[in-house]
Scaffold this active site. Structure first.
Site, short mmCIF file in Angstrom:
data_model
loop_
_atom_site.label_atom_id
_atom_site.label_comp_id
_atom_site.label_asym_id
_atom_site.label_seq_id
_atom_site.Cartn_x
_atom_site.Cartn_y
_atom_site.Cartn_z
N ARG A 178 1.11 -1.54 -0.06
CA ARG A 178 -0.44 0.38 0.32
C ARG A 178 1.14 1.04 -0.06
O ARG A 178 0.62 2.27 -0.33
CB ARG A 178 -1.27 -0.04 1.12
CG ARG A 178 -1.77 -1.02 1.04
CD ARG A 178 -3.28 -0.87 2.08
NE ARG A 178 -2.52 -0.53 3.29
CZ ARG A 178 -1.86 -1.76 3.94
NH1 ARG A 178 -2.23 -2.75 4.06
NH2 ARG A 178 -1.95 -0.94 5.13
N ASN A 188 -6.88 -2.84 1.86
CA ASN A 188 -6.75 -4.25 1.84
C ASN A 188 -8.47 -4.17 1.43
O ASN A 188 -9.15 -4.33 1.98
CB ASN A 188 -6.22 -4.38 2.67
CG ASN A 188 -4.44 -4.86 3.02
OD1 ASN A 188 -4.59 -4.39 1.73
ND2 ASN A 188 -4.46 -4.91 4.49
#
Length: 92
Positions: free
Chosen positions: A21, A39
């Site tokens: 990320r 996520n």
């Protein structure tokens, strides 16, 4: 390519985690995009980005490049009209 666009991409593989990320956020910011990476419960990462169409496509290409943290197996994306509801680029 011209104009702004929005993309929602689902990244499949061994990609959940702060490193992936963070990497996605860093590349998106370098490209001048706004959006987020989050996520998903099924193991994918959802990436939503808005900005110039060529920059959004460049982000998708980077996600597919094999140079990301983790291991990307597949990126499935859908383009749409930008909504203008995003600011910055965050990790969720």
């Amino acid at each position: 390519m011209s104009g702004d666009t929005r993309v929602t991409a689902y990244v499949h593989g061994h990609v959940q985690g702060v490193g992936f990320r963070w990497w996605t956020r860093s590349r998106a910011l370098e490209l001048g995009l706004v959006g987020y990476a989050a996520n998903q419960a099924d193991g994918r990462v959802r990436v939503v980005a808005e900005g110039p169409e060529d920059k959004v496509v460049a982000l998708i290409d980077l996600l597919r490049s094999g140079r990301t943290p983790g291991s990307v197996d597949l990126v499935v994306e859908a383009f749409d009209t930008p909504r203008g509801d995003l600011t910055g680029f965050v990790e969720k």
